[in-house]
Design an enzyme around this catalytic site. Structure first.
Site, PDB file in Angstrom:
ATOM      1  N   HIS A 161       1.738  33.888 -33.947  1.00 56.49           N
ATOM      2  CA  HIS A 161       2.656  32.907 -33.528  1.00 56.49           C
ATOM      3  C   HIS A 161       2.413  32.549 -32.214  1.00 56.49           C
ATOM      4  O   HIS A 161       1.752  33.370 -31.428  1.00 56.49           O
ATOM      5  CB  HIS A 161       4.092  33.400 -33.926  1.00 56.49           C
ATOM      6  CG  HIS A 161       5.244  32.371 -33.579  1.00 56.49           C
ATOM      7  ND1 HIS A 161       5.665  31.988 -32.639  1.00 56.49           N
ATOM      8  CD2 HIS A 161       6.042  31.821 -34.411  1.00 56.49           C
ATOM      9  CE1 HIS A 161       6.594  31.088 -32.719  1.00 56.49           C
ATOM     10  NE2 HIS A 161       7.008  30.929 -33.834  1.00 56.49           N
ATOM     11  N   LYS A 197      16.798  35.999 -37.189  1.00 59.26           N
ATOM     12  CA  LYS A 197      16.125  36.292 -38.292  1.00 59.26           C
ATOM     13  C   LYS A 197      16.451  37.030 -39.607  1.00 59.26           C
ATOM     14  O   LYS A 197      16.111  37.325 -40.428  1.00 59.26           O
ATOM     15  CB  LYS A 197      14.549  36.187 -38.050  1.00 59.26           C
ATOM     16  CG  LYS A 197      13.966  34.896 -37.429  1.00 59.26           C
ATOM     17  CD  LYS A 197      12.584  34.753 -37.438  1.00 59.26           C
ATOM     18  CE  LYS A 197      12.038  33.957 -36.476  1.00 59.26           C
ATOM     19  NZ  LYS A 197      12.052  32.346 -36.678  1.00 59.26           N
ATOM     20  N   CYS A 215       4.290  26.885 -35.458  1.00 59.75           N
ATOM     21  CA  CYS A 215       3.970  27.151 -34.343  1.00 59.75           C
ATOM     22  C   CYS A 215       2.706  28.460 -34.358  1.00 59.75           C
ATOM     23  O   CYS A 215       2.817  29.478 -33.846  1.00 59.75           O
ATOM     24  CB  CYS A 215       5.103  28.091 -33.542  1.00 59.75           C
ATOM     25  SG  CYS A 215       6.280  27.102 -33.237  1.00 59.75           S
TER      26      CYS A 215
END
Lengths: 423, 129
Positions: free
Chosen positions: A140, A243, A381
């Site tokens: 990422h 998350k 991303c």
């Protein structure tokens, strides 16, 4: 505070053989009763952020409504209660990831800040011109850019472990990248764009053999797998609360105590000091040395509730149920001729990235949204990874344990609609 | 939904007008939308303050591709003054579909490329840094 404690866990274990009760789990998440475009919400964007169970919402609400206060300094009762709840959350995180000590758990804003903390503090202390930092091709941006900044500042060099067409790290290539110049390895545990579960155990073992410390970006792993930092023997482990069914704005950096002890502070301010004078400031002990300023107290307490909740459901059961979803979705999507799944690793979490012939990912996203299906469309991303697969963007369906096979059917029908429209 | 992906939009997406590049363009400019990876390049040949010819290439969603296609049709042969005056509102009207704030960037990417190319602009008015 509401804590689905050991009795729930015991009950859950007993039910394991009987299968996972998804209907019951769904009742814990009020947002799943919402309608989008007049259709029931099908939330397949869990890798971006997960939904929040009622217990997390209630816990945050309870703090703000009944004992909101600043922590670590007030002598009054509210502050003592707030401090207690805050530090209890730290212990919950410690047990959740099996850290040796609670002072190895640093609260930060999220995975991004955790990595930036290590890059700024450990990185600037230990990394010099000509040194090398090893990352992978599936990182990422938050596990690329902090290291690039560090390389610019120090003259160090970033080395990238390649991946296979299936989206698996090439460990033999990685081994060759580990040299006497390597000072740090920073890799993602589970890829947010591909779903690959990476062999971090092996990656750490190989680095350890050369005395190289390893940081693991666990943002996408923690909601799906049992993470044990002791067993992994990683030096740093980073993840985000939102998350894993907790609030946004809160995350965790785990670091081995001896490393954290030797590291300089990342930010200066209140709470991270023992004493301040204009001549000399003495820094506080771990973990406070790295928690300058008033932290996100409500977030930390909410994260504690989220961890209790996940423990109550049981990560083993989550993993088993989600694997069933992954198999079902993979089979259903693979049956669509114009689909190409990006990321076909052996070991995956319940996440499927795909491209559709002749239909841009954004259009897929818009068409699905009209059927109430929320997916992510874009580069996630991970622009270098998109380049690796030769696609500008993918559509990504990322599933959680509260998703169902029926919802996957809705997704498949909506994809057929898109194909028909653009065909 | 059927409003959004009207036949008109899909037609421009599947059969984009003025698609390709020009040999010796007077103006050539390319930009991408970092949000979604859409990329549009526009080539212009000018003749006495008119757009003698125009081509575009790139990859993008139905909205950004259709917008580019429609835009090239609008400006081909037009005087530069007219091209410079062509507004965001006109672009959106020409598309004729309601766009959410996020999809607005798709709908306006081609116009941004055109204007930035013509003016040599570094930044697009009204866009945050």
């Amino acid at each position: 505070m509401t804590t689905p404690g050991s009795t729930t866990t015991a009950k859950v274990r007993k039910d394991l053989a009987a299968g996972f009760d998804v209907a019951k789990a769904r009742q814990d998440f009020p947002i799943l009763r919402e309608k989008v475009q007049g259709k029931p919400l099908v939330y397949f964007d869990n890798a971006a952020t997960s939904q929040k169970p009622q217990v997390v919402i209630d816990t945050v609400h309870e703090f703000l409504a009944t004992y909101n206060s600043n922590i670590h300094r007030g002598v009054h009762q509210l502050s003592e209660r707030g401090t207690e709840a805050y530090e209890q959350s730290r212990k919950k995180v410690q047990r959740f990831i099996n850290a040796a000590e609670s002072r190895e758990v640093i609260f930060v804003r999220g995975t991004t800040e955790a990595i930036n903390l290590v890059a700024n503090s450990y990185g600037r202390q230990h990394i010099r011109a000509g040194d090398e930092i090893v990352i992978s091709a599936m990182e990422h941006h938050s596990n690329i850019v902090p290291w690039q900044i560090l390389c610019e500042q120090t003259g160090a060099v970033l080395r990238v472990m390649p991946i296979s067409d299936a989206g698996e790290m090439l460990i033999d290539k990685y081994e060759k990248l580990l040299t006497s110049r390597t000072r740090l390895v920073a890799v993602v545990h589970v890829s947010n764009a591909l779903g690959t579960i990476n062999p971090v155990h092996e990656i750490i073992r190989l680095a350890r053999r050369q005395g190289v410390p390893v940081l693991v970006d666990g943002a996408q792993a923690v909601p799906h797998l049992k993470v044990d930092v002791h067993e992994l023997d990683c030096d740093f482990y980073a993840f985000s609360g939102h998350k894993v069914f907790g609030p946004t704005g809160i995350g965790v950096l785990y670091g081995k105590a001896e490393l954290l002890e030797a590291m300089p502070p990342y930010q200066g301010g209140g709470d991270m000091i023992k004493s301040v004078s204009f001549e000399k400031t003495v820094y506080n002990d771990l973990p406070y040395k790295f928690e300058a300023g008033t932290p996100h107290i409500a977030g930390v307490i909410g994260l504690g509730a989220a961890i209790d909740y996940v423990n109550g459901v049981g990560l083993d059961r989550i993993a088993t149920y989600e694997h069933g979803l992954l198999e079902y979705a993979t089979e259903a999507l693979s049956a669509i001729p114009s689909i190409r799944i990006i990321g076909t690793a052996e070991e995956k979490v319940s996440l499927i990235s795909f491209v559709l012939d002749g239909v841009h990912a954004h259009d897929v996203g818009t068409i699905l949204d009209h059927d109430g299906v929320a997916i992510r469309a874009g580069h996630h991303c991970t622009m270098p990874l998109m380049q690796r697969f030769g696609v500008p963007a993918t559509a990504r369906a990322s599933l959680a344990f509260y998703n169902t096979k029926e919802e996957i059917d809705v997704l498949v029908r909506a994809i057929h609609k898109a194909i028909e429209m653009f065909g | 939904m059927d409003d959004f992906y009207r036949e008109f939009i899909l037609d421009h997406y599947k059969r984009p007008r003025n698609f390709g590049t020009l040999e010796n363009p007077d103006v050539t400019h390319e930009e991408d939308n970092p949000l979604c990876g859409d990329r549009i390049r526009i080539d212009l040949c000018l003749n006495e303050d008119r757009v003698a010819d125009v081509r575009f290439t790139g990859e993008g969603c139905a909205i950004s591709t259709a917008a580019a296609s429609i835009l090239t049709e609008k400006i081909k042969g037009a005087p530069l003054e007219r091209v410079k005056a062509f507004s965001m509102e006109e672009m959106l009207e020409a598309l004729g579909v309601p766009l959410s704030p996020i999809r607005l960037k798709c709908g306006l990417l081609a116009l941004k490329v055109l204007k930035t190319g013509l003016y040599g602009l570094k930044h697009w008015p009204g866009e945050e840094e």
